[in-house]
Design a protein around this motif. Structure first.
Motif, PDB file in Angstrom:
ATOM      1  N   ALA A  94       0.821  -1.218   0.000  1.00 20.50           N
ATOM      2  CA  ALA A  94       0.000   0.000   0.000  1.00 20.50           C
ATOM      3  C   ALA A  94       0.853   1.266   0.000  1.00 20.50           C
ATOM      4  CB  ALA A  94      -0.938   0.003   1.206  1.00 20.50           C
ATOM      5  N   GLY A  95       2.171   1.102   0.197  1.00 18.62           N
ATOM      6  CA  GLY A  95       3.048   2.268   0.144  1.00 18.62           C
ATOM      7  C   GLY A  95       3.796   2.577   1.412  1.00 18.62           C
ATOM      8  N   ALA A  96       3.734   1.680   2.432  1.00 21.95           N
ATOM      9  CA  ALA A  96       4.495   1.906   3.659  1.00 21.95           C
ATOM     10  C   ALA A  96       5.982   1.712   3.388  1.00 21.95           C
ATOM     11  CB  ALA A  96       4.028   0.955   4.753  1.00 21.95           C
ATOM     12  N   ASP A  97       6.810   2.487   4.083  1.00 20.72           N
ATOM     13  CA  ASP A  97       8.260   2.367   3.946  1.00 20.72           C
ATOM     14  C   ASP A  97       8.863   1.466   5.022  1.00 20.72           C
ATOM     15  OD1 ASP A  97       8.922   4.442   1.780  1.00 20.72           O
ATOM     16  OD2 ASP A  97       7.674   5.584   3.166  1.00 20.72           O
ATOM     17  N   ASP A  98       8.155   1.305   6.143  1.00 20.70           N
ATOM     18  CA  ASP A  98       8.650   0.464   7.226  1.00 20.70           C
ATOM     19  C   ASP A  98       7.462  -0.010   8.057  1.00 20.70           C
ATOM     20  OD1 ASP A  98      10.406  -0.903   8.867  1.00 20.70           O
ATOM     21  OD2 ASP A  98      11.710   0.827   9.194  1.00 20.70           O
ATOM     22  N   TYR A  99       7.724  -1.014   8.912  1.00 14.24           N
ATOM     23  CA  TYR A  99       6.645  -1.666   9.651  1.00 14.24           C
ATOM     24  C   TYR A  99       7.192  -2.112  10.995  1.00 14.24           C
ATOM     25  CZ  TYR A  99       2.342  -4.474  10.040  1.00 14.24           C
ATOM     26  OH  TYR A  99       1.117  -4.992  10.408  1.00 14.24           O
ATOM     27  N   LEU A 100       6.555  -1.656  12.083  1.00 11.71           N
ATOM     28  CA  LEU A 100       6.963  -2.020  13.437  1.00 11.71           C
ATOM     29  C   LEU A 100       5.770  -2.557  14.211  1.00 11.71           C
ATOM     30  CD1 LEU A 100       9.167   1.063  14.411  1.00 11.71           C
ATOM     31  CD2 LEU A 100       9.969  -1.235  13.899  1.00 11.71           C
ATOM     32  N   ALA A 101       6.038  -3.542  15.069  1.00 15.80           N
ATOM     33  CA  ALA A 101       4.980  -4.108  15.903  1.00 15.80           C
ATOM     34  C   ALA A 101       4.943  -3.389  17.250  1.00 15.80           C
ATOM     35  CB  ALA A 101       5.211  -5.600  16.104  1.00 15.80           C
ATOM     36  N   LYS A 102       3.742  -3.203  17.771  1.00 13.29           N
ATOM     37  CA  LYS A 102       3.588  -2.642  19.112  1.00 13.29           C
ATOM     38  C   LYS A 102       3.971  -3.713  20.135  1.00 13.29           C
ATOM     39  CE  LYS A 102      -0.201   0.607  18.182  1.00 13.29           C
ATOM     40  NZ  LYS A 102      -1.613   0.908  18.500  1.00 13.29           N
ATOM     41  N   PRO A 103       4.387  -3.303  21.342  1.00 14.19           N
ATOM     42  CA  PRO A 103       4.541  -1.905  21.793  1.00 14.19           C
ATOM     43  C   PRO A 103       5.791  -1.257  21.223  1.00 14.19           C
ATOM     44  CG  PRO A 103       5.244  -3.397  23.518  1.00 14.19           C
ATOM     45  CD  PRO A 103       4.698  -4.260  22.418  1.00 14.19           C
ATOM     46  N   ALA A 104       5.728   0.064  21.082  1.00 15.01           N
ATOM     47  CA  ALA A 104       6.854   0.794  20.507  1.00 15.01           C
ATOM     48  C   ALA A 104       8.041   0.781  21.457  1.00 15.01           C
ATOM     49  CB  ALA A 104       6.433   2.232  20.221  1.00 15.01           C
ATOM     50  N   ARG A 105       9.174   0.366  20.942  1.00 13.29           N
ATOM     51  CA  ARG A 105      10.421   0.429  21.711  1.00 13.29           C
ATOM     52  C   ARG A 105      11.180   1.672  21.270  1.00 13.29           C
ATOM     53  NH1 ARG A 105      12.487  -5.676  20.800  1.00 13.29           N
ATOM     54  NH2 ARG A 105      11.940  -5.071  18.668  1.00 13.29           N
ATOM     55  N   ALA A 106      11.506   2.500  22.234  1.00 13.62           N
ATOM     56  CA  ALA A 106      12.012   3.840  21.934  1.00 13.62           C
ATOM     57  C   ALA A 106      13.211   3.822  21.006  1.00 13.62           C
ATOM     58  CB  ALA A 106      12.349   4.566  23.241  1.00 13.62           C
ATOM     59  N   ALA A 107      14.237   3.058  21.353  1.00 12.61           N
ATOM     60  CA  ALA A 107      15.470   3.077  20.568  1.00 12.61           C
ATOM     61  C   ALA A 107      15.229   2.583  19.143  1.00 12.61           C
ATOM     62  CB  ALA A 107      16.539   2.227  21.246  1.00 12.61           C
ATOM     63  N   GLU A 108      14.414   1.534  19.000  1.00 10.63           N
ATOM     64  CA  GLU A 108      14.156   0.984  17.667  1.00 10.63           C
ATOM     65  C   GLU A 108      13.360   1.961  16.816  1.00 10.63           C
ATOM     66  OE1 GLU A 108      12.364  -2.998  15.458  1.00 10.63           O
ATOM     67  OE2 GLU A 108      11.896  -2.628  17.578  1.00 10.63           O
ATOM     68  N   LEU A 109      12.330   2.571  17.401  1.00  3.29           N
ATOM     69  CA  LEU A 109      11.512   3.518  16.651  1.00  3.29           C
ATOM     70  C   LEU A 109      12.348   4.682  16.155  1.00  3.29           C
ATOM     71  CD1 LEU A 109       8.793   4.586  15.635  1.00  3.29           C
ATOM     72  CD2 LEU A 109       8.407   5.566  17.910  1.00  3.29           C
ATOM     73  N   VAL A 110      13.170   5.244  17.022  1.00  2.45           N
ATOM     74  CA  VAL A 110      14.003   6.386  16.631  1.00  2.45           C
ATOM     75  C   VAL A 110      15.027   5.975  15.580  1.00  2.45           C
ATOM     76  CG1 VAL A 110      15.711   8.049  17.451  1.00  2.45           C
ATOM     77  CG2 VAL A 110      13.656   7.588  18.812  1.00  2.45           C
ATOM     78  N   ALA A 111      15.619   4.782  15.734  1.00  2.00           N
ATOM     79  CA  ALA A 111      16.591   4.304  14.754  1.00  2.00           C
ATOM     80  C   ALA A 111      15.948   4.113  13.390  1.00  2.00           C
ATOM     81  CB  ALA A 111      17.214   2.993  15.232  1.00  2.00           C
ATOM     82  N   ARG A 112      14.730   3.579  13.364  1.00  2.00           N
ATOM     83  CA  ARG A 112      14.023   3.397  12.089  1.00  2.00           C
ATOM     84  C   ARG A 112      13.731   4.746  11.440  1.00  2.00           C
ATOM     85  NH1 ARG A 112      11.553  -1.686  11.177  1.00  2.00           N
ATOM     86  NH2 ARG A 112      12.650  -3.241  12.421  1.00  2.00           N
ATOM     87  N   ILE A 113      13.347   5.732  12.234  1.00  2.00           N
ATOM     88  CA  ILE A 113      13.071   7.064  11.695  1.00  2.00           C
ATOM     89  C   ILE A 113      14.341   7.667  11.105  1.00  2.00           C
ATOM     90  CG2 ILE A 113      12.464   9.438  12.321  1.00  2.00           C
ATOM     91  CD1 ILE A 113      10.471   8.261  14.332  1.00  2.00           C
ATOM     92  N   HIS A 114      15.459   7.537  11.819  1.00  4.54           N
ATOM     93  CA  HIS A 114      16.736   8.062  11.315  1.00  4.54           C
ATOM     94  C   HIS A 114      17.130   7.384  10.013  1.00  4.54           C
ATOM     95  CE1 HIS A 114      18.230   9.593  15.513  1.00  4.54           C
ATOM     96  NE2 HIS A 114      17.296  10.353  14.994  1.00  4.54           N
ATOM     97  N   ALA A 115      17.010   6.068   9.972  1.00  2.61           N
ATOM     98  CA  ALA A 115      17.392   5.322   8.768  1.00  2.61           C
ATOM     99  C   ALA A 115      16.513   5.698   7.591  1.00  2.61           C
ATOM    100  CB  ALA A 115      17.300   3.818   9.034  1.00  2.61           C
ATOM    101  N   LEU A 116      15.233   5.860   7.850  1.00  2.00           N
ATOM    102  CA  LEU A 116      14.312   6.215   6.781  1.00  2.00           C
ATOM    103  C   LEU A 116      14.591   7.615   6.260  1.00  2.00           C
ATOM    104  CD1 LEU A 116      11.942   5.282   5.101  1.00  2.00           C
ATOM    105  CD2 LEU A 116      10.400   6.034   6.920  1.00  2.00           C
TER     106      LEU A 116
END
Length: 242
Positions: A94-116
């Motif tokens: 559908a056009g998503a660039d990345d996919y994460l499962a809840k619950p959000a883990r702070a370090a992983e979420l921020v790292a994915r945002i930086h990489a993207l």
């Protein structure tokens, strides 16, 4: 970076907003697909984070609407409890660039945002950027046109860099006031309009140089690459109606 979050659970939304604000991001949260779309399609965001199951529509429906109606590929991350392979594939299709499962883990979420952010805007890692006949040196804060230096103020440079790095993207006055002038309050000012009109002349934004600043009525501006042979300049400088 300004982020729009679609999350109907208030505690979850506050948790994600807390993670992002601690890292210096501005995050606006929305509980329904319709309020989210109204904001994303009329304001300026750098990235969106989507839940799948929301009250009025699905996150997939929201993303497909964003992809169909926006004129630039805003980075999109799904953050949801649905984590089957079929769901991940559907979101990516559908056009998503990345996919994460809840619950959000702070370090992983921020790292994915930086990489993207690095993947979507690799030019941000460079010292010199070339846009047709324009060369922008980020470290020296200088701009050359056809090899000749242009005389610009600090604000002119910041505004020009913002335009070129977001070529083809609608930039609202609110976003420009925040990025270039550091103003976070909703101020009724003609500052952006005045600078934009002057910048057209100082940069020589015309068909011969391959770019124009297009005024989007009551919303903001967009830098567009144009073909000198098929240029329509009727909507370039509409300051009186902006």
């Amino acid at each position: 970076m300004r982020i729009a979050l679609l999350e109907d659970e208030i505690e979850q939304a506050q948790h994600i907003q807390g993670i992002l604000s601690e890292r210096g991001y501005q995050c606006d949260s929305f509980q329904t697909g319709h309020t989210f779309l109204s904001a994303v399609l009329h304001r300026t965001y750098d990235l969106i984070i989507l839940d799948w199951q929301i009250p009025d529509m699905t996150g997939i429906d929201v993303l497909e609407t964003v992809r169909a109606q926006m004129n630039w590929p805003i980075p999109a991350i799904f953050l949801t409890q649905r984590d089957s392979e079929a769901d991940i594939v559907r979101a990516l299709d559908a056009g998503a660039d990345d996919y994460l499962a809840k619950p959000a883990r702070a370090a992983e979420l921020v790292a994915r945002i930086h990489a993207l952010a690095r993947r979507i805007h690799p030019e941000n890692e460079k010292e010199c950027l070339d846009f047709g006949p324009f060369r922008v040196n980020i470290h020296q804060r200088s701009i050359h046109l056809h090899g000749e230096p242009l005389t610009l103020t600090d604000k002119d440079f910041d505004l020009t860099l913002c335009l070129f790095q977001n070529q083809g993207r609608l930039l609202t006055r609110e976003m420009l006031l925040q990025r270039v002038w550091g103003l976070t309050r909703d101020i009724n000012t003609r500052t952006v309009d005045t600078h934009m009109s002057r910048l057209r002349r100082r940069l020589g934004l015309n068909p011969e140089n391959g770019f124009r600043i297009k005024t989007i009525y009551q919303r903001g501006y967009r830098l567009e690459a144009i073909d000198a042979g098929n240029a329509d300049t009727s909507s370039e400088d509409t300051l009186a109606h902006a």
